[in-house]
Design a protein around this motif. Structure first.
Motif, PDB file in Angstrom:
ATOM      1  N   ALA A 182       0.841  -1.194   0.000  1.00  0.00           N
ATOM      2  CA  ALA A 182       0.000   0.000   0.000  1.00  0.00           C
ATOM      3  C   ALA A 182       0.875   1.242   0.000  1.00  0.00           C
ATOM      4  CB  ALA A 182      -0.923   0.003   1.211  1.00  0.00           C
ATOM      5  N   LEU A 183       0.472   2.248  -0.754  1.00  0.00           N
ATOM      6  CA  LEU A 183       1.259   3.476  -0.852  1.00  0.00           C
ATOM      7  C   LEU A 183       1.048   4.390   0.338  1.00  0.00           C
ATOM      8  CD1 LEU A 183       0.670   4.193  -4.647  1.00  0.00           C
ATOM      9  CD2 LEU A 183       2.735   3.274  -3.578  1.00  0.00           C
ATOM     10  N   ILE A 184      -0.160   4.409   0.901  1.00  0.00           N
ATOM     11  CA  ILE A 184      -0.485   5.366   1.954  1.00  0.00           C
ATOM     12  C   ILE A 184      -0.637   4.702   3.317  1.00  0.00           C
ATOM     13  CG2 ILE A 184      -2.109   7.152   2.693  1.00  0.00           C
ATOM     14  CD1 ILE A 184      -0.449   7.843   0.222  1.00  0.00           C
ATOM     15  N   ARG A 185      -1.334   3.594   3.406  1.00  0.00           N
ATOM     16  CA  ARG A 185      -1.557   2.936   4.687  1.00  0.00           C
ATOM     17  C   ARG A 185      -1.093   1.477   4.614  1.00  0.00           C
ATOM     18  NH1 ARG A 185      -7.726   5.005   6.141  1.00  0.00           N
ATOM     19  NH2 ARG A 185      -7.257   7.262   6.251  1.00  0.00           N
ATOM     20  N   PRO A 186       0.222   1.253   4.588  1.00  0.00           N
ATOM     21  CA  PRO A 186       0.715  -0.126   4.530  1.00  0.00           C
ATOM     22  C   PRO A 186       0.449  -0.851   5.843  1.00  0.00           C
ATOM     23  CG  PRO A 186       2.536   1.409   4.844  1.00  0.00           C
ATOM     24  CD  PRO A 186       1.322   2.239   4.601  1.00  0.00           C
ATOM     25  N   GLY A 187       0.430  -2.169   5.772  1.00  0.00           N
ATOM     26  CA  GLY A 187       0.184  -2.979   6.950  1.00  0.00           C
ATOM     27  C   GLY A 187       0.689  -4.387   6.748  1.00  0.00           C
ATOM     28  N   THR A 188       0.170  -5.298   7.525  1.00  0.00           N
ATOM     29  CA  THR A 188       0.669  -6.677   7.512  1.00  0.00           C
ATOM     30  C   THR A 188      -0.265  -7.654   6.809  1.00  0.00           C
ATOM     31  OG1 THR A 188      -0.338  -7.044   9.687  1.00  0.00           O
ATOM     32  CG2 THR A 188       1.972  -6.292   9.634  1.00  0.00           C
ATOM     33  N   ARG A 189      -1.350  -7.178   6.235  1.00  0.00           N
ATOM     34  CA  ARG A 189      -2.195  -8.078   5.449  1.00  0.00           C
ATOM     35  C   ARG A 189      -1.368  -8.653   4.313  1.00  0.00           C
ATOM     36  NH1 ARG A 189      -6.170  -5.382   2.528  1.00  0.00           N
ATOM     37  NH2 ARG A 189      -7.189  -7.377   2.132  1.00  0.00           N
ATOM     38  N   PRO A 190      -1.544  -9.906   3.965  1.00  0.00           N
ATOM     39  CA  PRO A 190      -0.706 -10.513   2.924  1.00  0.00           C
ATOM     40  C   PRO A 190      -0.980  -9.896   1.557  1.00  0.00           C
ATOM     41  CG  PRO A 190      -2.495 -11.994   3.541  1.00  0.00           C
ATOM     42  CD  PRO A 190      -2.511 -10.856   4.536  1.00  0.00           C
ATOM     43  N   GLU A 191       0.058  -9.866   0.740  1.00  0.00           N
ATOM     44  CA  GLU A 191      -0.097  -9.341  -0.620  1.00  0.00           C
ATOM     45  C   GLU A 191      -1.101 -10.156  -1.426  1.00  0.00           C
ATOM     46  OE1 GLU A 191       1.349  -6.739  -2.756  1.00  0.00           O
ATOM     47  OE2 GLU A 191       1.336  -5.918  -0.723  1.00  0.00           O
ATOM     48  N   SER A 192      -1.295 -11.391  -1.041  1.00  0.00           N
ATOM     49  CA  SER A 192      -2.266 -12.236  -1.744  1.00  0.00           C
ATOM     50  C   SER A 192      -3.688 -11.716  -1.596  1.00  0.00           C
ATOM     51  CB  SER A 192      -2.189 -13.669  -1.221  1.00  0.00           C
ATOM     52  OG  SER A 192      -2.457 -13.710   0.182  1.00  0.00           O
ATOM     53  N   ALA A 193      -3.907 -10.799  -0.633  1.00  0.00           N
ATOM     54  CA  ALA A 193      -5.238 -10.226  -0.446  1.00  0.00           C
ATOM     55  C   ALA A 193      -5.543  -9.139  -1.462  1.00  0.00           C
ATOM     56  CB  ALA A 193      -5.358  -9.656   0.973  1.00  0.00           C
ATOM     57  N   VAL A 194      -4.519  -8.669  -2.178  1.00  0.00           N
ATOM     58  CA  VAL A 194      -4.712  -7.606  -3.162  1.00  0.00           C
ATOM     59  C   VAL A 194      -5.581  -8.118  -4.307  1.00  0.00           C
ATOM     60  CG1 VAL A 194      -3.535  -6.115  -4.825  1.00  0.00           C
ATOM     61  CG2 VAL A 194      -2.539  -6.498  -2.556  1.00  0.00           C
ATOM     62  N   LEU A 195      -6.490  -7.287  -4.781  1.00  0.00           N
ATOM     63  CA  LEU A 195      -7.377  -7.690  -5.873  1.00  0.00           C
ATOM     64  C   LEU A 195      -6.583  -7.939  -7.149  1.00  0.00           C
ATOM     65  CD1 LEU A 195     -10.326  -5.185  -5.296  1.00  0.00           C
ATOM     66  CD2 LEU A 195     -10.303  -7.633  -4.797  1.00  0.00           C
ATOM     67  N   PRO A 196      -6.941  -8.956  -7.912  1.00  0.00           N
ATOM     68  CA  PRO A 196      -6.215  -9.264  -9.152  1.00  0.00           C
ATOM     69  C   PRO A 196      -6.658  -8.352 -10.288  1.00  0.00           C
ATOM     70  CG  PRO A 196      -8.016 -10.798  -8.889  1.00  0.00           C
ATOM     71  CD  PRO A 196      -8.017  -9.928  -7.642  1.00  0.00           C
ATOM     72  N   PRO A 197      -5.848  -8.284 -11.345  1.00  0.00           N
ATOM     73  CA  PRO A 197      -6.297  -7.551 -12.538  1.00  0.00           C
ATOM     74  C   PRO A 197      -7.466  -8.267 -13.186  1.00  0.00           C
ATOM     75  CG  PRO A 197      -4.261  -8.717 -12.987  1.00  0.00           C
ATOM     76  CD  PRO A 197      -4.510  -8.860 -11.519  1.00  0.00           C
ATOM     77  N   VAL A 198      -8.303  -7.498 -13.856  1.00  0.00           N
ATOM     78  CA  VAL A 198      -9.449  -8.063 -14.569  1.00  0.00           C
ATOM     79  C   VAL A 198      -9.074  -8.208 -16.041  1.00  0.00           C
ATOM     80  CG1 VAL A 198     -11.859  -7.677 -15.212  1.00  0.00           C
ATOM     81  CG2 VAL A 198     -11.045  -6.999 -12.947  1.00  0.00           C
ATOM     82  N   PRO A 199      -9.330  -9.360 -16.644  1.00  0.00           N
ATOM     83  CA  PRO A 199      -8.991  -9.538 -18.066  1.00  0.00           C
ATOM     84  C   PRO A 199      -9.670  -8.489 -18.944  1.00  0.00           C
ATOM     85  CG  PRO A 199      -9.571 -11.642 -17.057  1.00  0.00           C
ATOM     86  CD  PRO A 199      -9.910 -10.584 -16.053  1.00  0.00           C
ATOM     87  N   VAL A 200      -8.978  -8.093 -19.986  1.00  0.00           N
ATOM     88  CA  VAL A 200      -9.540  -7.136 -20.937  1.00  0.00           C
ATOM     89  C   VAL A 200     -10.730  -7.794 -21.651  1.00  0.00           C
ATOM     90  CG1 VAL A 200      -9.086  -5.778 -23.015  1.00  0.00           C
ATOM     91  CG2 VAL A 200      -7.312  -6.027 -21.264  1.00  0.00           C
ATOM     92  N   PRO A 201     -11.898  -7.191 -21.623  1.00  0.00           N
ATOM     93  CA  PRO A 201     -13.060  -7.807 -22.268  1.00  0.00           C
ATOM     94  C   PRO A 201     -12.948  -7.775 -23.790  1.00  0.00           C
ATOM     95  CG  PRO A 201     -13.617  -5.619 -21.495  1.00  0.00           C
ATOM     96  CD  PRO A 201     -12.239  -5.903 -20.979  1.00  0.00           C
TER      97      PRO A 201
END
Length: 362
Positions: A182-201
């Motif tokens: 996180a750029l502003i409020r980093p923490g200890t939640r795992p990076e795996s919790a970050v939302l994935p990219p959505v495929p281009v429709p």
């Protein structure tokens, strides 16, 4: 040029648009134009825009986010802008681009200074290296302004007012809050919790069949059946001599009517109709120039007379109607001729489909 700016992404401009335009655009959105753009199996992610002070954010339908900042309008600096781009997904980097404008020739090399951090060897339009971006980003987050200086003491001052709020919104949209990245409020939640990219429709693209010589005669009888009150409400200038018919398929045609829509923008109303009675014309939620070679409708709007910010939009004929295929723009008008950036709102991948059944003389 042609006007088409959705109310939910055009920022401050849309909120001050004429009532007739707000009504038309709202109706288009309510009709599901955005939802129609994507393939049936694609995840639908609504684009997000946000603006605070001298910075703005645009996240597109794949969750790629772009933050742009400019000079303080009251500060007297020549136009300067930085764009921060981050794709969705765990541990993705932030790309940094710089753009400058000046009435005088810009003499490179340039140096970007933020607090105690200096990046050298830049040009008026520069993409920072990964190492430069990693060095300058923390300084941007902690500062109040950044300066760019040229070889002949030319100086540009970039405002950082609003940057942290915009990047906090970026972290929220991409699901990074509380993670190490996180750029502003980093923490200890795992990076795996970050939302994935959505495929281009995917957007189905069908090339229209050639227009027949006799199609021009359909203009008047089809136009006689359209909602005339809606035409008068939308267009402040109408010239029926400019009515034009283009063929889409063996049985469908496109009727277009150019019309004035604003002080320095214009547009066109488009209807799809049968090529024989009952014509049953259907008004399309598009208002640009039709390209018979590609089957696309392209619209562009300059937000103000200076032409320092634009919105563009493209719809593609898919064999039945027109679906949104791309949209981009920037609502912050800060003195760049032609606009500093085109920030994608909606992106897609064109999939060529078989051409519509061509007309053959009996």
């Amino acid at each position: 040029m042609n006007v088409h700016v959705p109310l939910d992404v055009a920022g401050a401009w849309a909120r001050t648009a004429p009532a007739w335009l707000q009504t038309r655009l709202a109706a288009a959105l309510a009709g599901g134009l955005w939802a129609m753009c994507c393939s049936a199996h694609a995840e639908l992610v609504k684009p997000v825009d946000f603006m605070h002070k001298d910075w703005a954010l645009q996240c597109d339908n794949t969750r790629t986010c772009r933050a742009v900042g400019y000079q303080d309008e009251a500060g007297g600096s020549a136009p300067v802008s930085i764009k921060l781009t981050r794709t969705a997904g765990p541990s993705t980097p932030v790309d940094v681009e710089l753009r400058l404008e000046s009435d005088a020739p810009i003499q490179a090399p340039l140096r970007l200074m933020v607090g105690k951090t200096t990046v050298t060897g830049l040009a008026a339009d520069s993409t920072l290296t990964a190492a430069q971006a990693r060095a300058v980003l923390p300084a941007l987050l902690q500062g109040t302004q950044a300066q760019v200086r040229g070889a002949s003491n030319q100086t540009w001052t970039l405002s950082l007012a609003g940057l942290n709020a915009v990047l906090l919104k970026m972290d929220e949209v991409q699901g990074r809050l509380g993670t190490p990245g996180a750029l502003i409020r980093p923490g200890t939640r795992p990076e795996s919790a970050v939302l994935p990219p959505v495929p281009v429709p995917e957007v189905r693209a069908v090339k229209p069949v050639p227009t027949r010589p006799s199609d021009a005669a359909l203009a008047r009888p089809i136009f006689a059946l359209v909602d005339q009150a809606a035409v008068k409400d939308t267009c402040n200038q109408v010239d029926l001599a400019q009515l034009q018919v283009r063929r889409l398929t063996a049985s469908k045609v496109l009727l277009s009517l150019p019309c004035g829509m604003g002080a320095y923008n214009s547009g066109a109303l488009l209807w799809i109709a049968n090529d024989r009675p009952p014509y049953a014309p259907s008004l399309q939620a598009t208002d640009g120039e039709f390209d018979a070679d590609t089957g696309s409708v392209q619209s562009a709007m300059k937000v103000r007379g200076l032409g320092d910010c634009w919105w563009t939009k493209t719809w593609q004929f898919d064999g039945l109607g027109f679906t949104l295929s791309s949209e981009s723009g920037d609502s912050m008008c800060r003195g760049f001729a032609g606009g500093a950036w085109q920030l994608p709102v909606f992106v897609s991948r064109s999939v060529t489909a078989p051409a519509a059944t061509p007309f053959r003389n009996p």
